[in-house]
Design a protein around this motif. Structure first.
Motif, mmCIF file in Angstrom:
data_model
loop_
_atom_site.group_PDB
_atom_site.id
_atom_site.type_symbol
_atom_site.label_atom_id
_atom_site.label_comp_id
_atom_site.label_asym_id
_atom_site.label_seq_id
_atom_site.Cartn_x
_atom_site.Cartn_y
_atom_site.Cartn_z
ATOM 1 N N ASP A 46 42.778 35.238 40.414
ATOM 2 C CA ASP A 46 42.173 36.546 40.593
ATOM 3 C C ASP A 46 40.669 36.281 40.812
ATOM 4 N N ASP A 61 37.594 38.935 40.670
ATOM 5 C CA ASP A 61 36.698 39.650 39.751
ATOM 6 C C ASP A 61 37.175 39.459 38.309
ATOM 7 N N GLY A 62 36.360 38.832 37.475
ATOM 8 C CA GLY A 62 36.714 38.613 36.075
ATOM 9 C C GLY A 62 37.279 37.228 35.814
ATOM 10 N N GLY A 68 41.308 45.038 38.085
ATOM 11 C CA GLY A 68 42.442 44.663 38.932
ATOM 12 C C GLY A 68 43.072 45.817 39.687
ATOM 13 N N GLU A 89 44.587 35.361 35.547
ATOM 14 C CA GLU A 89 44.174 36.776 35.584
ATOM 15 C C GLU A 89 43.362 37.206 34.362
ATOM 16 N N ASP A 90 42.421 38.139 34.571
ATOM 17 C CA ASP A 90 41.693 38.734 33.448
ATOM 18 C C ASP A 90 42.232 40.122 33.108
#
Ligand code: B16
Ligand code: MG
Length: 211
Positions: free
Chosen positions: A9, A11-12, A46, A169-170
């Motif tokens: 992912d 962003d984050g 997300g 993933e965040d």
């Protein structure tokens, strides 16, 4: 590492554009007189631009037409892109760069799996495109996370099956998307506490300890 591919992912995970999303949505919400805070912002992780707007409008008493909503999303995006324009290679940590380089050295294929339509701009400003063999983002999908489409496309672009790939993933919605697509998943940041993730990372470099 038993995985042939790792899908990140953006962003984050690779960079922290969440603070810019917050600023841009906050500017729009203030103009419209809608309450918005960091907790609501956490629910946008997300989630696609239009789905994010719907979450923000939950606090509005007014009903807006689809045309107005499209204009609001465009207004937010213009503010967001002005903030992205200030990004530079310094926005990617040495830890991220070294870990990506090590994974490539191990022969692991790397891809981006992001909901963001601004992925090309972010990769360009931070000079990180070179690390990735494939990019799947908001520009090549029709369904937002928790739908697995963005990760399934990333695996397809790498020429791998979902069973051969690990998703990092965040966002809870991103872990759900990975699980729905048949991927193994690793949660980082907020999602490191999510029990549905197979691996729980304390830091980005922890990816290298996954066997
Ligand atoms: P854009 P990710 C997501 O990126 C963000 O977490 C989310 O807050 C944003 O609404 C979404 O991208 C769409 O972004 O408006 O730039 O198309 O975490 O999937 O990399
Ligand atoms: Mg994210």
């Amino acid at each position: 590492m038993k995985f042939k591919g790792v899908i990140f992912d953006l962003d984050g995970v690779i960079c922290f554009t969440d603070k810019y999303h917050y600023k841009a949505w906050k500017t729009l919400a203030d103009r419209l007189g809608i309450y918005f805070d960091e907790q609501i912002n956490d629910r946008l992780r997300g989630v696609s631009r239009m789905a994010s707007l719907e979450i923000i409008l939950e606090k509005s008493e007014k009903h807006y037409s689809e045309e107005e909503k499209l204009r609001f999303a465009e207004e937010k995006n213009l503010i967001y892109r002005q903030l992205l324009a200030e990004m530079s290679p310094a926005d990617i940590s040495n830890e991220v760069r070294e870990t990506l380089t090590r994974l490539r050295g191990m022969g692991v294929k790397l891809a981006i799996g992001s909901s963001s339509k601004n992925t090309p701009l972010i990769l360009n400003k931070t000079q990180t495109a070179e690390y990735f063999d494939a990019v799947s983002d908001g520009n090549n999908i029709t369904r937002s996370k928790p739908d697995p489409e963005v990760f399934l496309k990333a695996a397809e672009f790498l020429g791998l099956t979902s069973a051969e790939c690990l998703v990092i993933e965040d966002a809870y919605s991103g872990i759900d998307a990975g699980v729905a697509g048949g991927f193994s998943t690793a949660g980082i940041g907020p999602a490191s506490k999510y029990e549905k993730a197979n691996y729980h990372l304390k830091s980005f470099a922890d990816i290298l300890s996954i066997e």
